[in-house]
Design a protein around this motif. Structure first.
Motif, PDB file in Angstrom:
ATOM      1  N   ASP A   1       7.087   6.396   2.762  1.00 14.28           N
ATOM      2  CA  ASP A   1       7.710   5.093   2.912  1.00 14.28           C
ATOM      3  C   ASP A   1       6.526   4.354   3.678  1.00 14.28           C
ATOM      4  OD1 ASP A   1       9.755   3.181   3.383  1.00 14.28           O
ATOM      5  OD2 ASP A   1      10.500   3.954   5.238  1.00 14.28           O
TER       6      ASP A   1
ATOM      7  N   TYR B   1       5.838   4.329   7.535  1.00 14.65           N
ATOM      8  CA  TYR B   1       6.967   4.540   8.244  1.00 14.65           C
ATOM      9  C   TYR B   1       7.447   5.814   8.436  1.00 14.65           C
ATOM     10  CZ  TYR B   1       7.447  -0.293   9.030  1.00 14.65           C
ATOM     11  OH  TYR B   1       7.158  -1.788   9.421  1.00 14.65           O
TER      12      TYR B   1
ATOM     13  N   HIS C   1      12.156   8.755  13.745  1.00 15.95           N
ATOM     14  CA  HIS C   1      11.655   9.971  12.623  1.00 15.95           C
ATOM     15  C   HIS C   1      10.308  10.033  12.794  1.00 15.95           C
ATOM     16  CE1 HIS C   1      12.585   6.176  10.706  1.00 15.95           C
ATOM     17  NE2 HIS C   1      11.488   6.408   9.980  1.00 15.95           N
TER      18      HIS C   1
ATOM     19  N   PHE D   1      19.716   6.229   3.811  1.00 22.49           N
ATOM     20  CA  PHE D   1      19.395   4.893   3.224  1.00 22.49           C
ATOM     21  C   PHE D   1      18.098   5.256   1.934  1.00 22.49           C
ATOM     22  CE2 PHE D   1      20.193   3.219   7.215  1.00 22.49           C
ATOM     23  CZ  PHE D   1      20.155   1.970   7.191  1.00 22.49           C
TER      24      PHE D   1
ATOM     25  N   ARG E   1       6.308  -3.358  18.130  1.00 24.11           N
ATOM     26  CA  ARG E   1       7.364  -3.431  17.274  1.00 24.11           C
ATOM     27  C   ARG E   1       8.139  -2.046  17.117  1.00 24.11           C
ATOM     28  NH1 ARG E   1       9.554  -1.189  12.340  1.00 24.11           N
ATOM     29  NH2 ARG E   1      11.020  -3.136  11.407  1.00 24.11           N
TER      30      ARG E   1
ATOM     31  N   ASP F   1      10.758   0.557  15.516  1.00 23.66           N
ATOM     32  CA  ASP F   1      11.440   0.546  14.303  1.00 23.66           C
ATOM     33  C   ASP F   1      13.058   1.115  14.602  1.00 23.66           C
ATOM     34  OD1 ASP F   1      11.209   0.677  11.480  1.00 23.66           O
ATOM     35  OD2 ASP F   1      11.642   2.768  11.307  1.00 23.66           O
ATOM     36  N   VAL F   2      13.822   0.715  14.087  1.00 23.58           N
ATOM     37  CA  VAL F   2      15.284   1.190  13.976  1.00 23.58           C
ATOM     38  C   VAL F   2      15.755   1.699  15.265  1.00 23.58           C
ATOM     39  CG1 VAL F   2      15.797   1.285  11.587  1.00 23.58           C
ATOM     40  CG2 VAL F   2      14.859   3.246  12.712  1.00 23.58           C
TER      41      VAL F   2
ATOM     42  N   GLU G   1      13.723  -3.485  16.295  1.00 24.12           N
ATOM     43  CA  GLU G   1      14.365  -3.788  15.327  1.00 24.12           C
ATOM     44  C   GLU G   1      15.909  -3.415  15.442  1.00 24.12           C
ATOM     45  OE1 GLU G   1      13.969  -2.911  10.241  1.00 24.12           O
ATOM     46  OE2 GLU G   1      13.832  -1.290  11.776  1.00 24.12           O
TER      47      GLU G   1
ATOM     48  N   PHE H   1      22.588  -3.454  -0.540  1.00 28.45           N
ATOM     49  CA  PHE H   1      21.291  -3.776  -0.484  1.00 28.45           C
ATOM     50  C   PHE H   1      20.870  -4.428  -2.010  1.00 28.45           C
ATOM     51  CE2 PHE H   1      16.808  -3.399  -0.857  1.00 28.45           C
ATOM     52  CZ  PHE H   1      16.446  -4.155   0.310  1.00 28.45           C
TER      53      PHE H   1
ATOM     54  N   HIS I   1       8.529  -7.203   5.671  1.00 29.14           N
ATOM     55  CA  HIS I   1       8.174  -6.648   4.612  1.00 29.14           C
ATOM     56  C   HIS I   1       9.638  -5.812   4.003  1.00 29.14           C
ATOM     57  CE1 HIS I   1       8.668  -3.949   7.999  1.00 29.14           C
ATOM     58  NE2 HIS I   1       9.032  -2.849   7.367  1.00 29.14           N
ATOM     59  N   ASP I   2      10.722  -5.869   4.340  1.00 30.83           N
ATOM     60  CA  ASP I   2      11.966  -5.207   4.208  1.00 30.83           C
ATOM     61  C   ASP I   2      12.743  -6.216   2.990  1.00 30.83           C
ATOM     62  OD1 ASP I   2      11.500  -2.723   5.168  1.00 30.83           O
ATOM     63  OD2 ASP I   2      12.313  -3.175   6.831  1.00 30.83           O
TER      64      ASP I   2
ATOM     65  N   ARG J   1      12.191  -4.689  -1.757  1.00 28.47           N
ATOM     66  CA  ARG J   1      11.458  -4.897  -0.916  1.00 28.47           C
ATOM     67  C   ARG J   1       9.731  -5.139  -1.355  1.00 28.47           C
ATOM     68  NH1 ARG J   1      12.480  -0.284   3.447  1.00 28.47           N
ATOM     69  NH2 ARG J   1      11.621   0.970   2.175  1.00 28.47           N
TER      70      ARG J   1
HETATM   71  O1  TEU Z   1      13.722  -0.633   8.370  1.00 30.36           O
HETATM   72  C1  TEU Z   1      15.084  -0.364   8.927  1.00 30.36           C
HETATM   73  C2  TEU Z   1      16.009  -0.573   7.960  1.00 30.36           C
HETATM   74  O2  TEU Z   1      17.297  -0.919   8.432  1.00 30.36           O
HETATM   75  C3  TEU Z   1      15.711  -0.611   6.691  1.00 30.36           C
HETATM   76  O3  TEU Z   1      16.275   0.435   6.051  1.00 30.36           O
HETATM   77  C4  TEU Z   1      16.330  -1.803   5.887  1.00 30.36           C
HETATM   78  O4  TEU Z   1      17.708  -1.899   6.175  1.00 30.36           O
HETATM   79  C5  TEU Z   1      16.202  -1.582   4.656  1.00 30.36           C
HETATM   80  O5  TEU Z   1      14.721  -1.887   4.600  1.00 30.36           O
HETATM   81  C6  TEU Z   1      16.731  -2.885   3.895  1.00 30.36           C
HETATM   82  O6  TEU Z   1      16.222  -4.103   4.446  1.00 30.36           O
HETATM   83  C7  TEU Z   1      12.864  -0.012   9.257  1.00 30.36           C
HETATM   84  C8  TEU Z   1      11.687  -0.557   8.492  1.00 30.36           C
HETATM   85  O7  TEU Z   1      11.145  -1.839   8.606  1.00 30.36           O
HETATM   86  C9  TEU Z   1      11.488  -0.171   6.912  1.00 30.36           C
HETATM   87  O8  TEU Z   1      10.552  -0.459   6.262  1.00 30.36           O
HETATM   88  C10 TEU Z   1      11.624   1.506   6.920  1.00 30.36           C
HETATM   89  O9  TEU Z   1      11.674   1.771   5.647  1.00 30.36           O
HETATM   90  C11 TEU Z   1      12.847   2.080   7.414  1.00 30.36           C
HETATM   91  O10 TEU Z   1      12.905   1.452   8.843  1.00 30.36           O
HETATM   92  C12 TEU Z   1      12.503   3.473   7.873  1.00 30.36           C
HETATM   93  O11 TEU Z   1      11.422   3.674   8.884  1.00 30.36           O
END
Ligand code: TEU
Length: 561
Positions: free
Chosen positions: A68, A71, A111, A152, A206, A208-209, A263, A299, A334-335, A420
């Motif tokens: 990923d 990530y 993770h 996801f 920053r 993540d999740v 996030e 999505f 980036h998402d 993305r």
């Molecule tokens: O994104 C978390 C997240 O909620 C994403 O799954 C998002 O919903 C998805 O990209 C659709 O927009 C973070 C990071 O920003 C993402 O790049 C990673 O893939 C993800 O966590 C897992 O680490």
């Protein structure tokens, strides 16, 4: 609700900063392997400093097998091979400090990679000392996975480990096993990693999740009665979430002059306050997804986007400030797809609408985030075949879409607006082969519009999007009113115009944004007359009368008497 007076807001550098996010894979390749790297970023530091941002957020740069794109971390204290070495990192940080740029790194604590030493150990046996670093469960009696949760990036959040006969939890891909935050050793590992990087001299993280780090340990199944469309209820926001973040604050965050941004998928302003309220001792800021979900049902399923709803989201999040927290302002990262393709018009009004969106971000009350390429108006790609895509979410989404009976054609069409990868194509530096990004073929195709849309072209044109961003950034960074001033939406019901004030003491600004391809008229509100047009995205602005006639995607920042 009692509104906070701008003068009473505690001023902090992290409230005043502007963040520029770099996806290192796609910014600048210096080694010639087609993948961006840290030396590449070093070579572009003058460009970044000249742009006028203050803080850089780098998406993960740590060792990773790149399931990923970073990530999935396999060593949190080392640099990904493709990005360079620790020496490169140290040089990057030194180069940034020379230019008064700050750095926040992307911490991925929910993770690790399955190739991390911890997981490699954990799967060896049930009594391995690292076993409890992850979540393991035996199969149900009928042999099915422990719960019916959908991942996801995979059909299930559970993967069977053949050696021990148990399933491990992975909310994201099978190569991203969830770390077990219930285990104090895991938490300590994460805090140690944070200290390691802070002591190198970075300015924060920053994260993540973040809501995902605490889970409901009863692991309830999703069924018709319990599933209300909110995955977070199962995966995230568990009972110990704030205890953990509080501990992170006590152990790390409170010990440094730093900035954190969580996030926060799925959070409301009230929930956000629990993370960032001044008396909470948790994080500095957190970003929400409300406006990111505005044009999609899921999505890969688009729906029409409505400016009235968008404005209501912005005003709703203003409440966080009145409740004692601080906001963030972003339209892309980036998402998500490119902002000019999503919220603007990337065809006949690309330049105007890209500037308008820049003005929106930089006149919001909250930390502005600019994702690389927005400053030159980079657009979505429009690929016709699946093999162009690189993101694992595309391939998983494809399988899920077909399994649900959807058509191939429909899916490919949706990717043009949702994938993305739209935001992950290489930075467009000039019109040479590979756009000045690399001397060889990039890891993901360039956007075919790069000969027309690139930095060299933008630098040469005084009216370019880039020069507009520079002007806006210079103004924003010098203006306490744009940072702290009261925000009020004056026309919440208008379907095409976003018109708001930012006021602090005697200084009053009116921002008029025409989010449409048509001319629009704004009647100057009672008691307001414009004194000066400070910045406008058309070169001949004279908005000083009682009525403002706004051309398509016209954006003005006016100073009021
Ligand atoms: O994104 C978390 C997240 O909620 C994403 O799954 C998002 O919903 C998805 O990209 C659709 O927009 C973070 C990071 O920003 C993402 O790049 C990673 O893939 C993800 O966590 C897992 O680490």
């Amino acid at each position: 609700m009692q509104k906070v007076k701008p003068e009473d807001i505690k001023q902090e550098w992290w409230k005043e900063t502007v963040v520029y996010q770099i996806y290192p894979r796609s910014y600048q390749d210096s080694s010639g392997d087609g993948v961006g790297d840290l030396r590449g970023i070093i070579n572009r530091l003058d460009y970044i400093a000249d742009l006028g941002v203050e803080t850089i957020w780098l998406s993960p740069i740590f060792k990773s097998p790149n399931d990923d794109n970073g990530y999935d971390v396999s060593d949190y204290r080392d640099i990904m091979d493709e990005f360079g070495s620790m020496k490169d990192f140290d040089d990057l940080l030194a180069g940034m400090k020379e230019r008064n740029l700050r750095l926040i790194l992307d911490l991925v604590p929910n993770h690790s990679s399955d190739e991390h030493f911890w997981f490699q150990e954990a799967k060896k046996s049930k009594d391995n000392p690292y076993r409890d670093y992850y979540y393991w469960k035996p199969p149900n009696e009928d042999g099915t996975p422990p719960t019916n949760w959908v991942s996801f990036f995979a059909p299930s959040t559970w993967e069977l480990d053949e050696t021990t006969g148990e399933y491990y939890l992975h909310i994201f891909s099978v190569k991203q096993p969830d770390l077990n935050w219930e285990n104090p050793k895991v938490r300590q590992e994460v805090y140690d990693i944070m200290h390691f990087w802070m002591q190198k001299g970075i300015d924060g993280f920053r994260i993540d999740v973040l809501p995902f780090i605490s889970k409901d340990l009863s692991f309830p199944n999703m069924n018709e009665e319990t599933f209300d469309g909110n995955y977070g209820r199962f995966y995230a926001n568990g009972p110990r979430l704030h205890e953990f973040i509080h501990e992170m604050n006590r152990e790390v965050i409170s010990k440094y002059d730093m900035m954190t941004v969580g996030e926060g998928p799925g959070i409301s302003p009230e929930q956000a306050l629990e993370y960032v309220g001044e008396d909470r001792n948790e994080l500095h800021t957190i970003y929400h997804f409300d406006h990111m979900d505005i044009d999609r049902d899921d999505f890969f399923k688009l729906k029409k986007y409505d400016l009235v709803e968008f404005k209501a989201i912005v005003s709703n999040w203003e409440r966080l400030i009145h409740m004692g927290g601080w906001n963030t302002a972003f339209l892309g990262n980036h998402d998500f797809p490119r902002i000019v393709s999503r919220f603007g018009n990337d065809k006949e009004y690309r330049k105007e609408s890209a500037k308008l969106l820049g003005m929106f971000i930089l006149t919001q009350r909250g930390v502005p985030y600019i994702y690389f390429g927005e400053e030159i108006g980079m657009t979505n790609v429009s690929w016709e075949s699946l093999d162009k895509y690189r993101d694992l979410q595309v391939f998983d989404g494809h399988q899920k879409h077909l399994a649900a009976g959807g058509s191939e054609e429909e899916f490919l069409k949706s990717l043009k607006h949702t994938s993305r990868d739209n935001a992950r194509t290489p930075m467009q530096w000039d019109d040479s082969e590979n756009s000045g990004f690399s001397s060889s073929k990039p890891w993901i195709d360039l956007n075919p519009r790069y000969p027309e849309i690139n930095v060299a072209e933008s630098e040469a044109d005084p009216n370019s999007i880039l020069n507009f961003y520079k002007k806006m950034l210079k103004f924003r960074r010098a203006s306490k009113t744009l940072v702290y001033g009261a925000f009020e939406d004056l026309m919440p019901e208008d379907p095409s115009l976003f018109v708001y004030t930012r006021i602090m003491g005697d200084e009053r600004f009116l921002i008029t944004l025409n989010f449409s391809d048509d001319n629009q008229t704004v009647k100057m509100p009672e008691g307001m007359t414009a004194k000066e047009c400070v910045i406008c995205n058309y070169s001949d602005c004279e908005k000083l009368g009682d009525e403002l006639n706004l051309r398509p995607w016209e954006a003005c920042l006016l100073r009021l008497h």
